[in-house]
Design an enzyme around this catalytic site. Structure first.
Site, PDB file in Angstrom:
ATOM      1  CG  ASN A 136      11.573  10.973  13.458  1.00  0.00           C
ATOM      2  OD1 ASN A 136      10.859  11.008  12.444  1.00  0.00           O
ATOM      3  ND2 ASN A 136      12.310   9.926  13.763  1.00  0.00           N
TER       4      ASN A 136
ATOM      5  CG  ASP B  86       8.586  12.688   9.598  1.00  0.00           C
ATOM      6  OD1 ASP B  86       8.922  12.025  10.596  1.00  0.00           O
ATOM      7  OD2 ASP B  86       9.404  13.213   8.811  1.00  0.00           O
TER       8      ASP B  86
ATOM      9  CG  ASP C 246      -2.507  -8.256   3.135  1.00  0.00           C
ATOM     10  OD1 ASP C 246      -2.911  -7.176   2.693  1.00  0.00           O
ATOM     11  OD2 ASP C 246      -1.662  -8.957   2.545  1.00  0.00           O
TER      12      ASP C 246
ATOM     13  CD  GLU D 252      -6.792  -6.969   0.539  1.00  0.00           C
ATOM     14  OE1 GLU D 252      -6.602  -6.074  -0.282  1.00  0.00           O
ATOM     15  OE2 GLU D 252      -5.886  -7.749   0.912  1.00  0.00           O
TER      16      GLU D 252
ATOM     17  CG  ASP E 140      -2.888  -4.597   7.524  1.00  0.00           C
ATOM     18  OD1 ASP E 140      -3.120  -5.702   7.006  1.00  0.00           O
ATOM     19  OD2 ASP E 140      -3.144  -3.508   6.980  1.00  0.00           O
TER      20      ASP E 140
ATOM     21  CG  HIS F  83      -3.139   0.510   1.525  1.00  0.00           C
ATOM     22  ND1 HIS F  83      -4.289  -0.131   1.975  1.00  0.00           N
ATOM     23  CD2 HIS F  83      -2.238  -0.469   1.319  1.00  0.00           C
ATOM     24  CE1 HIS F  83      -4.055  -1.432   2.036  1.00  0.00           C
ATOM     25  NE2 HIS F  83      -2.823  -1.663   1.656  1.00  0.00           N
ATOM     26  CG  ASP F  84      -3.818  -2.056  -1.840  1.00  0.00           C
ATOM     27  OD1 ASP F  84      -2.644  -1.704  -1.632  1.00  0.00           O
ATOM     28  OD2 ASP F  84      -4.353  -3.029  -1.273  1.00  0.00           O
TER      29      ASP F  84
ATOM     30  CG  ASP G 112       6.959   9.271  13.132  1.00  0.00           C
ATOM     31  OD1 ASP G 112       6.068   9.848  13.797  1.00  0.00           O
ATOM     32  OD2 ASP G 112       7.914   9.890  12.598  1.00  0.00           O
TER      33      ASP G 112
ATOM     34  CG  ASP H 263      12.374   9.663   9.722  1.00  0.00           C
ATOM     35  OD1 ASP H 263      11.217  10.099   9.519  1.00  0.00           O
ATOM     36  OD2 ASP H 263      12.594   8.516  10.163  1.00  0.00           O
TER      37      ASP H 263
HETATM   38  O1  ISL Z   1      -3.843  -3.450  -5.840  1.00  0.00           O
HETATM   39  C1  ISL Z   1      -3.988  -4.601  -6.150  1.00  0.00           C
HETATM   40  C2  ISL Z   1      -3.279  -5.225  -7.286  1.00  0.00           C
HETATM   41  O2  ISL Z   1      -3.532  -4.548  -8.454  1.00  0.00           O
HETATM   42  C3  ISL Z   1      -4.814  -5.492  -5.386  1.00  0.00           C
HETATM   43  O3  ISL Z   1      -5.156  -6.619  -6.080  1.00  0.00           O
HETATM   44  C4  ISL Z   1      -4.082  -5.844  -4.113  1.00  0.00           C
HETATM   45  O4  ISL Z   1      -2.880  -6.453  -4.423  1.00  0.00           O
HETATM   46  C5  ISL Z   1      -4.881  -6.802  -3.301  1.00  0.00           C
HETATM   47  O5  ISL Z   1      -6.007  -6.088  -2.913  1.00  0.00           O
HETATM   48  C6  ISL Z   1      -4.096  -7.280  -2.099  1.00  0.00           C
HETATM   49  O6  ISL Z   1      -3.676  -6.214  -1.317  1.00  0.00           O
HETATM   50  C7  ISL Z   1      -3.084  -6.435  -0.077  1.00  0.00           C
HETATM   51  O7  ISL Z   1      -2.009  -7.347  -0.142  1.00  0.00           O
HETATM   52  C8  ISL Z   1      -0.843  -6.938  -0.842  1.00  0.00           C
HETATM   53  C9  ISL Z   1      -0.390  -5.526  -0.507  1.00  0.00           C
HETATM   54  O8  ISL Z   1       0.537  -5.083  -1.457  1.00  0.00           O
HETATM   55  C10 ISL Z   1      -1.552  -4.564  -0.452  1.00  0.00           C
HETATM   56  O9  ISL Z   1      -1.099  -3.294  -0.046  1.00  0.00           O
HETATM   57  C11 ISL Z   1      -2.554  -5.147   0.498  1.00  0.00           C
HETATM   58  O10 ISL Z   1      -3.640  -4.286   0.748  1.00  0.00           O
HETATM   59  C12 ISL Z   1       0.235  -7.917  -0.469  1.00  0.00           C
HETATM   60  O11 ISL Z   1       0.366  -7.963   0.925  1.00  0.00           O
HETATM   61 CA    CA Z   2       9.511   9.843  11.086  1.00  0.00          CA
END
Ligand code: ISL
Ligand code: CA
Length: 560
Positions: free
Chosen positions: A27, A25, A203, A258, A102, A331-332, A33, A29
């Site tokens: 700035n 971050d 995605d 993905e 993305d 991130h998931d 960013d 907040d």
């Molecule tokens: O974490 C999951 C659900 O339990 C995965 O199935 C995930 O939703 C799937 O991999 C799809 O992910 C992607 O699309 C989603 C978004 O929330 C995720 O962050 C993204 O990586 C919808 O855009």
């Molecule tokens: Ca920021």
């Protein structure tokens, strides 16, 4: 005999994923960013990675942290400006690095102009940018459920129809059957590519073509429903080929799709050499390894042997036809050291073991932010500390509407929840881990005084320096990049042993994925004596026997 290898820059590169909200971050907040990323480019460059994948920074109401986009060609002000993005791109290019963005086009936000128009009336020109259906006997058009729990349909009173949303109700699915939708998307992709970005991470690209018949599915198991109804739809390859022809093929870029629901048998249809579709996919079988019939929060512990089997089976299925991407968290999904390793007494060793695995397996590796210092899952005290829409919806499903108690739910969230990987990047041991001087949008993992970049950089024995060293070792090392991969011990429960060989030369890799010590017998036809890399300082091999301590891993030279 010289083997002809199909050299490509994106095969020889290593990716690093940035989740911008949680990276840095600038700035104060409380929200990471683009300027924050610019401030930390040297960290990323010093690691030795080549490509940055930036999770969404576009205009969004943030129902799903930017995976719900309301304007595809505007930067969300909380992340900065288009000028900031262009500056980041220039800096990366000046350092010989690349940037991929993305592309979230299975759905838009319900606040996107297209959807705002579409819901006005049944004859609005944007109506069929989305999937609208009348109800059946005053109920949803079918029994489909969303990835995040609950029905995949939302009723719109104004027009008395339902729209489809495979994710949250604020993420209506776009209708790819409509050629206008496709043209709009291609135009937007050209906008970004003409700026000079180096590719896209797409995605849930496996979901864009919907089945012809929107009939009920088998909802007894989410993964079945996914494969039968949501993924690999009848026109998917037509769309991807069209996208390739009209957009992708005009640029020297890379794509990684993905692929939820893409089985290993179907993968090469997307990425096979002559398919003219995508370069790689992120396969999710491994990430879904502990999902029960209802999915992620229906947690079922996995066996380490399954991890081995999945890795090997995918490599085998792709063969020489497709190219893999190797990742163990993003991130998931939970932090890899917490999920696959031991984040307590063997955190450092197991984090280093997975560094070896990521960087010596066959495919383009992708490192998620924080993994290079062995960041771990977080144990939040209560629901109010969770931010992720998936976790909050699951709370609704299991606790509010179901009969699970809060404590049990929190246990699962601690193991599986996406906020585990979304806590701020731990830069140093000052307040908020150096991420922000303001109030971070999500709590920092309290272990930041122990685990942080500054501390790791001070030691030449740290996880960070181990990654640095391995990245250096991998660079231009054709055997590690293109060499064939052979599984040498499919039957062992927790030792992963494989070789990477190109023209007879190469490496033997062994990983002891356990808290136990053991003597491991090496194949004696490979002349394995010289340990090149190891996560213990004093690894030894004697008479074809490697003495392996907990989570010990080695790269050994193959002499013959
Ligand atoms: O974490 C999951 C659900 O339990 C995965 O199935 C995930 O939703 C799937 O991999 C799809 O992910 C992607 O699309 C989603 C978004 O929330 C995720 O962050 C993204 O990586 C919808 O855009
Ligand atoms: Ca920021």
């Amino acid at each position: 005999m010289t083997i002809v290898i199909d050299r490509k820059w994106w095969k020889e590169s290593v990716m690093y994923q940035i989740y911008p909200r949680s990276f840095m971050d600038s700035n104060n907040d409380g929200i990471g960013d683009i300027r924050g990323i610019i401030d930390k480019v040297d960290h990323i460059a010093s690691l030795g990675v080549d490509i940055i994948w930036l999770s969404p920074v576009y205009m969004s109401p943030n129902d799903d942290n930017g995976y719900d986009i309301s304007d595809y060609t505007k930067i969300h002000p909380e992340f900065g400006t288009m000028e900031d993005l262009e500056e980041l791109l220039n800096i990366l290019h000046s350092k010989g690095m690349k940037l991929i963005m993305d592309l979230v086009v299975n759905h838009s936000s319900d606040e996107h102009q297209w959807f705002l128009e579409a819901k006005k009336s049944k004859d609005n020109p944007y109506r069929n940018y989305y999937h609208w259906y009348p109800g059946k006997n005053d109920q949803e058009p079918n029994n489909w459920v969303s990835f995040f729990g609950g029905s995949a349909w939302e009723y719109d009173e104004n027009t008395d129809e339902y729209y489809l949303h495979l994710f949250t109700r604020k993420q209506p699915d776009l209708n790819w059957e409509n050629p206008k939708v496709r043209e709009e998307i291609y135009k937007m992709m050209r906008f970004w590519l003409d700026k000079g970005i180096d590719g896209f991470r797409m995605d849930v690209i496996s979901l864009i073509s919907k089945p012809e018949d929107f009939g009920d599915g088998d909802i007894s198991e989410f993964n079945k429903l996914l494969i039968q109804k949501y993924a690999n739809g009848p026109r998917i390859h037509e769309y991807l080929k069209e996208m390739h022809e009209k957009v992708l093929s005009h640029y020297d870029i890379m794509t990684v799709g993905e692929g939820p629901g893409i089985t290993k048998e179907l993968a090469n249809d997307y990425i096979g050499k002559d398919r003219n579709e995508l370069n790689m996919i992120f396969q999710l079988d491994l990430m879904f390894i502990d999902f029960g019939p209802e999915g992620k929060f229906d947690y079922q512990p996995f066996k380490r042997r399954e991890v081995k089997q999945l890795l090997m089976a995918w490599d085998h299925a792709l063969g020489d036809e497709g190219w893999n991407n190797i990742f163990l968290d993003n991130h998931d999904f939970p932090r890899l050291v917490s999920r696959f390793g031991n984040d307590k007494e063997f955190r450092i060793q197991s984090a280093k073991l997975f560094a070896i695995l990521l960087l010596t397996f066959k495919g383009t590796p992708c490192i998620y932010q924080g993994t290079e210092i062995g960041m771990t899952n977080v144990k939040f005290d209560g629901l109010s500390e969770y931010r992720d829409v998936e976790t909050l919806n699951m709370y609704q499903k299991y606790v509010v509407e179901g009969d699970m108690n809060e404590a049990d739910f929190l246990k699962i969230a601690h193991i599986q929840g996406r906020d585990n990987v979304r806590t701020p990047m731990q830069w140093n041991d000052s307040e908020n881990a150096g991420f922000s001087e303001g109030d971070p949008w999500i709590k920092v993992n309290p272990n930041f005084r122990e685990i942080n970049v500054e501390k790791d950089k001070e030691s030449d024995d740290s996880i960070f320096s181990f990654y640095q060293d391995l990245l250096h070792f991998r660079k231009n090392n054709l055997a590690l990049i293109y060499g064939s991969l052979t599984d040498h011990d499919p039957d062992h429960d927790f030792v992963l042993a494989y070789s990477r060989k190109l023209e007879g030369k190469g490496y033997f890799i062994i990983c002891n994925m356990s808290n136990e010590s053991l003597d491991y017998h090496l194949p004696n036809n490979l002349d394995l004596n010289k340990i090149l890399k190891s996560n213990y300082s004093d690894s030894t091999i004697l008479n074809s026997k490697a003495t392996m301590r907990p989570w010990e891993a080695m790269i050994i030279r193959i002499e013959t």
